[in-house]
Design a protein around this motif. Structure first.
Motif, PDB file in Angstrom:
ATOM      1  N   TYR A 176       0.874  -1.184   0.000  1.00 15.07           N
ATOM      2  CA  TYR A 176       0.000   0.000   0.000  1.00 15.07           C
ATOM      3  C   TYR A 176       0.903   1.225   0.000  1.00 15.07           C
ATOM      4  CZ  TYR A 176      -3.283   3.546   1.701  1.00 15.07           C
ATOM      5  OH  TYR A 176      -4.044   4.682   1.843  1.00 15.07           O
ATOM      6  N   THR A 177       0.701   2.093  -0.996  1.00 19.63           N
ATOM      7  CA  THR A 177       1.568   3.255  -1.152  1.00 19.63           C
ATOM      8  C   THR A 177       0.746   4.524  -1.312  1.00 19.63           C
ATOM      9  OG1 THR A 177       3.234   1.895  -2.272  1.00 19.63           O
ATOM     10  CG2 THR A 177       3.448   4.275  -2.491  1.00 19.63           C
ATOM     11  N   THR A 178       1.087   5.512  -0.547  1.00 13.27           N
ATOM     12  CA  THR A 178       0.529   6.848  -0.692  1.00 13.27           C
ATOM     13  C   THR A 178       1.594   7.827  -0.214  1.00 13.27           C
ATOM     14  OG1 THR A 178      -1.400   8.258  -0.215  1.00 13.27           O
ATOM     15  CG2 THR A 178      -0.543   6.912   1.590  1.00 13.27           C
ATOM     16  N   THR A 179       1.305   9.093  -0.254  1.00 13.08           N
ATOM     17  CA  THR A 179       2.319  10.096   0.093  1.00 13.08           C
ATOM     18  C   THR A 179       2.872   9.870   1.505  1.00 13.08           C
ATOM     19  OG1 THR A 179       1.180  11.717  -1.301  1.00 13.08           O
ATOM     20  CG2 THR A 179       2.806  12.559   0.281  1.00 13.08           C
ATOM     21  N   GLY A 180       4.166   9.578   1.588  1.00 12.40           N
ATOM     22  CA  GLY A 180       4.824   9.403   2.880  1.00 12.40           C
ATOM     23  C   GLY A 180       4.549   8.083   3.569  1.00 12.40           C
ATOM     24  N   VAL A 181       3.836   7.150   2.897  1.00 17.27           N
ATOM     25  CA  VAL A 181       3.450   5.885   3.528  1.00 17.27           C
ATOM     26  C   VAL A 181       3.676   4.727   2.563  1.00 17.27           C
ATOM     27  CG1 VAL A 181       1.578   4.551   4.563  1.00 17.27           C
ATOM     28  CG2 VAL A 181       1.708   7.021   4.951  1.00 17.27           C
ATOM     29  N   ARG A 182       4.374   3.703   3.035  1.00 20.64           N
ATOM     30  CA  ARG A 182       4.497   2.437   2.301  1.00 20.64           C
ATOM     31  C   ARG A 182       4.405   1.304   3.314  1.00 20.64           C
ATOM     32  NH1 ARG A 182       9.573   1.580  -0.851  1.00 20.64           N
ATOM     33  NH2 ARG A 182       8.382  -0.153  -1.737  1.00 20.64           N
ATOM     34  N   LEU A 183       3.351   0.501   3.193  1.00 13.72           N
ATOM     35  CA  LEU A 183       3.121  -0.627   4.086  1.00 13.72           C
ATOM     36  C   LEU A 183       3.020  -1.892   3.249  1.00 13.72           C
ATOM     37  CD1 LEU A 183       0.318   0.944   6.332  1.00 13.72           C
ATOM     38  CD2 LEU A 183       2.771   0.899   6.804  1.00 13.72           C
ATOM     39  N   GLU A 184       3.839  -2.887   3.572  1.00 11.87           N
ATOM     40  CA  GLU A 184       3.809  -4.147   2.828  1.00 11.87           C
ATOM     41  C   GLU A 184       2.961  -5.162   3.578  1.00 11.87           C
ATOM     42  OE1 GLU A 184       7.396  -6.024   0.729  1.00 11.87           O
ATOM     43  OE2 GLU A 184       7.093  -7.332   2.486  1.00 11.87           O
ATOM     44  N   PHE A 185       1.908  -5.662   2.928  1.00 11.90           N
ATOM     45  CA  PHE A 185       0.959  -6.581   3.564  1.00 11.90           C
ATOM     46  C   PHE A 185       1.144  -7.997   3.037  1.00 11.90           C
ATOM     47  CE2 PHE A 185      -1.025  -2.581   4.493  1.00 11.90           C
ATOM     48  CZ  PHE A 185      -1.636  -2.797   5.716  1.00 11.90           C
ATOM     49  N   GLN A 186       1.053  -8.945   3.953  1.00 14.05           N
ATOM     50  CA  GLN A 186       1.064 -10.363   3.633  1.00 14.05           C
ATOM     51  C   GLN A 186      -0.293 -10.951   4.024  1.00 14.05           C
ATOM     52  OE1 GLN A 186       3.919 -12.507   2.383  1.00 14.05           O
ATOM     53  NE2 GLN A 186       1.956 -13.420   1.839  1.00 14.05           N
ATOM     54  N   PHE A 187      -0.889 -11.736   3.136  1.00 14.63           N
ATOM     55  CA  PHE A 187      -2.179 -12.372   3.379  1.00 14.63           C
ATOM     56  C   PHE A 187      -1.937 -13.859   3.602  1.00 14.63           C
ATOM     57  CE2 PHE A 187      -2.868  -8.594   0.933  1.00 14.63           C
ATOM     58  CZ  PHE A 187      -4.017  -8.036   1.440  1.00 14.63           C
ATOM     59  N   ILE A 188      -2.488 -14.395   4.675  1.00 19.09           N
ATOM     60  CA  ILE A 188      -2.304 -15.803   5.031  1.00 19.09           C
ATOM     61  C   ILE A 188      -3.676 -16.445   5.194  1.00 19.09           C
ATOM     62  CG2 ILE A 188      -1.277 -17.415   6.677  1.00 19.09           C
ATOM     63  CD1 ILE A 188       0.570 -15.039   7.524  1.00 19.09           C
ATOM     64  N   ARG A 189      -3.927 -17.484   4.402  1.00 17.55           N
ATOM     65  CA  ARG A 189      -5.249 -18.112   4.408  1.00 17.55           C
ATOM     66  C   ARG A 189      -5.546 -18.746   5.771  1.00 17.55           C
ATOM     67  NH1 ARG A 189      -8.594 -19.628   0.358  1.00 17.55           N
ATOM     68  NH2 ARG A 189      -6.974 -19.407  -1.235  1.00 17.55           N
ATOM     69  N   ARG A 190      -6.736 -18.513   6.250  1.00 17.67           N
ATOM     70  CA  ARG A 190      -7.194 -19.133   7.500  1.00 17.67           C
ATOM     71  C   ARG A 190      -7.648 -20.556   7.181  1.00 17.67           C
ATOM     72  NH1 ARG A 190     -12.003 -19.587  10.306  1.00 17.67           N
ATOM     73  NH2 ARG A 190     -11.781 -19.568  12.582  1.00 17.67           N
ATOM     74  N   THR A 191      -7.106 -21.559   7.894  1.00 17.28           N
ATOM     75  CA  THR A 191      -7.358 -22.962   7.554  1.00 17.28           C
ATOM     76  C   THR A 191      -8.383 -23.632   8.459  1.00 17.28           C
ATOM     77  OG1 THR A 191      -5.482 -23.634   8.922  1.00 17.28           O
ATOM     78  CG2 THR A 191      -5.061 -23.236   6.569  1.00 17.28           C
ATOM     79  N   SER A 192      -8.734 -23.024   9.577  1.00 16.08           N
ATOM     80  CA  SER A 192      -9.669 -23.660  10.503  1.00 16.08           C
ATOM     81  C   SER A 192     -11.060 -23.788   9.877  1.00 16.08           C
ATOM     82  CB  SER A 192      -9.767 -22.840  11.792  1.00 16.08           C
ATOM     83  OG  SER A 192     -10.763 -23.366  12.642  1.00 16.08           O
ATOM     84  N   ALA A 193     -11.690 -24.933  10.134  1.00 12.92           N
ATOM     85  CA  ALA A 193     -13.050 -25.147   9.643  1.00 12.92           C
ATOM     86  C   ALA A 193     -14.080 -24.448  10.518  1.00 12.92           C
ATOM     87  CB  ALA A 193     -13.361 -26.644   9.583  1.00 12.92           C
ATOM     88  N   GLN A 194     -13.665 -24.050  11.728  1.00 13.13           N
ATOM     89  CA  GLN A 194     -14.571 -23.362  12.639  1.00 13.13           C
ATOM     90  C   GLN A 194     -14.665 -21.888  12.261  1.00 13.13           C
ATOM     91  OE1 GLN A 194     -16.363 -24.980  14.963  1.00 13.13           O
ATOM     92  NE2 GLN A 194     -15.372 -26.862  14.247  1.00 13.13           N
ATOM     93  N   PRO A 195     -15.853 -21.300  12.363  1.00 12.82           N
ATOM     94  CA  PRO A 195     -15.970 -19.871  12.064  1.00 12.82           C
ATOM     95  C   PRO A 195     -15.228 -19.033  13.098  1.00 12.82           C
ATOM     96  CG  PRO A 195     -18.014 -20.702  13.017  1.00 12.82           C
ATOM     97  CD  PRO A 195     -17.142 -21.892  12.766  1.00 12.82           C
TER      98      PRO A 195
END
Length: 365
Positions: A190-209
């Motif tokens: 995510y990039t905007t003026t003065g900001v850069r944040l790197e995001f990692q997405f990790i799949r949730r594997t639990s069958a429970q909500p």
């Protein structure tokens, strides 16, 4: 009947603390099993702590983490000392923190010093935690967990815009077939003026909500860099030893409360006996002449104790390590708050001495 330091909360709270919440909030508000046990221990031990003006009680409830955690270290040590004799706290309105008597005989004194994370690391964690808390309040946990690291942060991001951008990324991932979608897609920035944040997405594997209170972003970021724990400990000990306490010619120790990740056994050894270094060309391991324990220096200090792995809900898990000062003018009694491990002088031959671990090098998990 004495009012408890931490009454039981009237509202249930099973969630963990937010990243930037005061640490004391766990005992103030949580209804988890650990918090219940912690409140019971603190309330019980406080009933035996001398606190005529309730100042110490206020520190135990402080929203300033350093005050709260140092007060816990003092409470823990006081409880351990009670089996050694009569214990007074800041006699005459000044330190050392604790003086110990047995049958009216003065045995010695102990001062408490807690060691915390480097300030720049704390600032970095707080910066990361502020963003985590804000996003956890705006995003619900679904099929994906989030992690992120700060690349650039010259100002706070617009959380409305950031939340909208993250929702779009999450919708894109949800739109992919579960069979073709990766469990950990490549990070996106995510990039905007003065900001850069790197995001990692990790799949949730639990069958429970997800349960109420489950967070999409987990624990705080890791921090790193040059570790100056040994030097910070030397400075902390110097500040304590230089105080003009009347030690009455008796033994004097400093009790250090620390986490292993903040102050390892090796850090303490380097602080006290000199930083480990390599001599050239022999490549022999030696120690620098910057140790806190040196001939003619800091001889009023008999030893230091370092307490690891303890918490108010599990005080019995504590591991206490004792480091004797080979140049100390008075030895600290062995039967006052005995240690699990000890780096001690095993023999002396004139000006030389040998230090060894008893019973062996500390096993701290």
């Amino acid at each position: 009947m004495m009012e408890p330091v931490f009454p039981e909360p009237t509202e249930p709270r099973e969630s963990w603390l937010g990243s930037t919440e005061p640490v004391v909030n766990f005992l103030l508000t949580s209804t988890r099993e650990q918090a219940v046990a912690g409140r019971k221990w603190v309330n019980d031990c406080y009933s035996r702590f001398p606190d005529e003006n309730s100042k110490f009680r206020g520190r135990l409830r402080s929203e300033r983490d350093e005050d709260y955690l140092t007060a816990l270290d003092e409470l823990f040590l006081h409880e351990r000392l009670l089996s050694s004799g009569t214990v007074t706290n800041e006699e005459g309105g000044r330190g050392p923190d604790f003086r110990i008597y047995r049958d009216s005989t003065y045995l010695g004194a102990i001062e408490v010093r807690s060691i915390f994370t480097r300030q720049d690391w704390s600032d970095e964690l707080f910066q990361h935690g502020t963003i985590s808390d804000e996003l956890n309040s705006r995003l619900k946990l679904g099929n994906w967990f989030l992690g992120f690291k700060v690349i650039q942060l010259e100002r706070q991001p617009s959380f409305q815009s950031l939340t909208r951008w993250l929702k779009e990324r999450l919708e894109e991932l949800d739109a992919e077939s579960p069979n073709s979608g990766a469990s950990k897609p490549p990070p996106v920035t995510y990039t905007t003026t003065g900001v850069r944040l790197e995001f990692q997405f990790i799949r949730r594997t639990s069958a429970q909500p997800p349960r109420p209170g489950d967070r999409i972003i987990g624990p705080s970021a890791m921090v790193g860099g040059f570790d100056n724990s040994a030097e910070r400990l030397r400075l902390a000990l110097k500040a304590k030893v230089n105080k003009n306490y009347d030690l009455r010619g008796a033994p004097f120790a400093i009790w250090v409360g620390a986490e292993k990740i903040i102050l390892s056994v090796e850090d303490v050894t380097n602080a006290l006996f000199g930083d480990e270094q390599v001599s050239f060309p022999s490549m022999a391991l030696t120690r620098a002449r910057n140790g806190f324990f040196r001939p003619g220096r800091n001889t009023r200090l008999s030893c230091i104790f370092v307490a690891y792995n303890w918490a108010p809900w599990s005080p019995d898990t504590a591991v206490v390590v004792r480091f004797d000062n080979p140049y100390g003018s008075v030895a600290f009694p062995d039967d006052i708050t005995p240690a699990d491990y000890r780096l001690s002088e095993v023999y002396r031959d004139g000006e030389s001495f040998k230090l060894d671990w008893l019973p062996h090098f500390p096993s701290i998990g």
